[in-house]
Design an enzyme around this catalytic site. Sequence first.
Site, PDB file in Angstrom:
ATOM      1  N   VAL A 161      -9.133   3.463  -0.417  1.00 53.68           N
ATOM      2  CA  VAL A 161      -9.200   2.166  -1.082  1.00 53.68           C
ATOM      3  C   VAL A 161      -8.447   1.109  -0.273  1.00 53.68           C
ATOM      4  O   VAL A 161      -8.927  -0.016  -0.064  1.00 53.68           O
ATOM      5  CB  VAL A 161      -8.648   2.250  -2.519  1.00 53.68           C
ATOM      6  CG1 VAL A 161      -8.556   0.860  -3.148  1.00 53.68           C
ATOM      7  CG2 VAL A 161      -9.537   3.147  -3.381  1.00 53.68           C
ATOM      8  N   CYS A 162      -7.263   1.472   0.209  1.00 57.52           N
ATOM      9  CA  CYS A 162      -6.453   0.526   0.975  1.00 57.52           C
ATOM     10  C   CYS A 162      -7.139   0.129   2.282  1.00 57.52           C
ATOM     11  O   CYS A 162      -7.032  -1.023   2.718  1.00 57.52           O
ATOM     12  CB  CYS A 162      -5.078   1.124   1.263  1.00 57.52           C
ATOM     13  SG  CYS A 162      -4.096   1.432  -0.219  1.00 57.52           S
ATOM     14  N   THR A 163      -7.846   1.068   2.891  1.00 56.27           N
ATOM     15  CA  THR A 163      -8.576   0.748   4.116  1.00 56.27           C
ATOM     16  C   THR A 163      -9.594  -0.351   3.862  1.00 56.27           C
ATOM     17  O   THR A 163      -9.719  -1.300   4.648  1.00 56.27           O
ATOM     18  CB  THR A 163      -9.270   2.008   4.666  1.00 56.27           C
ATOM     19  OG1 THR A 163      -8.270   2.993   4.971  1.00 56.27           O
ATOM     20  CG2 THR A 163     -10.057   1.708   5.928  1.00 56.27           C
ATOM     21  N   HIS A 215       0.841  -1.196   0.000  1.00 57.70           N
ATOM     22  CA  HIS A 215       0.000   0.000   0.000  1.00 57.70           C
ATOM     23  C   HIS A 215       0.876   1.245   0.000  1.00 57.70           C
ATOM     24  O   HIS A 215       1.916   1.278   0.655  1.00 57.70           O
ATOM     25  CB  HIS A 215      -0.912   0.004   1.225  1.00 57.70           C
ATOM     26  CG  HIS A 215      -1.763  -1.229   1.320  1.00 57.70           C
ATOM     27  ND1 HIS A 215      -3.001  -1.330   0.739  1.00 57.70           N
ATOM     28  CD2 HIS A 215      -1.521  -2.441   1.891  1.00 57.70           C
ATOM     29  CE1 HIS A 215      -3.493  -2.540   0.955  1.00 57.70           C
ATOM     30  NE2 HIS A 215      -2.609  -3.230   1.652  1.00 57.70           N
ATOM     31  N   LEU A 237      -7.642  -3.822   3.215  1.00 54.12           N
ATOM     32  CA  LEU A 237      -7.137  -4.454   4.432  1.00 54.12           C
ATOM     33  C   LEU A 237      -8.280  -5.033   5.252  1.00 54.12           C
ATOM     34  O   LEU A 237      -8.141  -6.088   5.887  1.00 54.12           O
ATOM     35  CB  LEU A 237      -6.344  -3.438   5.248  1.00 54.12           C
ATOM     36  CG  LEU A 237      -4.989  -3.041   4.634  1.00 54.12           C
ATOM     37  CD1 LEU A 237      -4.520  -1.701   5.185  1.00 54.12           C
ATOM     38  CD2 LEU A 237      -3.942  -4.106   4.889  1.00 54.12           C
TER      39      LEU A 237
END
Length: 218
Positions: free
Chosen positions: A44-46, A37, A49
């Site tokens: 988006v990364c949240t 990331h 994950l």
Amino acid sequence: MSLRINDVAPDFTAETTQGTIHFHEWIGDNWAILFSHPKDFTPVCTTELGVVAALQGEFNKRGVKVLGLSVDAVGDHTRWASDIQDVGGHPVKYPLIGDPELKVAKLYDMLPASAGDTSVGRTPADNFPVRTVFVVGPDKRIKLTLAYPMATGRNFDEILRAIDSLQLTVKHKVSTPANWKQGDEIIISGAVSNEDADKLFPGYKTVKPYLRTAAQPK
């Protein structure tokens, strides 16, 4: 250094949210997925994950260890994990690498050597190439890579499907066709003679001389 399928995954030592790890030692005899990331607290990364946290049991069933990486410090990751749980509904039980000096991102050819040696002051746009999935086998070799732009969330159902295919084709002399999923027909390896195919895959079908299909091995 450009990394390709079947290259040995570069080994490294790094600090994570679960302590220091030595990558090859951490993998052990398992499969592993390393997904990266560009920055903590990115939308988006949240969500990604969080999805991986929800799918932790699916990775465990396949003997796959999960390791995240973000170009920020471990302390930031710990605070971010609370947001990830709030959004995704599941606690983050897998380790997240802190890479504030960009060492792992560079080692895995996601950032150039000229990127500097600190994440401080860098924006997600500066780190946009750090959006790659690496699947690594027990032999520590790279089995699959997938790179995504920042605006496109990763499809972890597809990543699980690909892992299913990788694990199946390692155990049996088969390949998987387009859009294959668990339980679908497989393709018999060209290295298997018709005589051997009769024994290994009784009732197989010859679609073309170079394309033979059969039920998925148990």
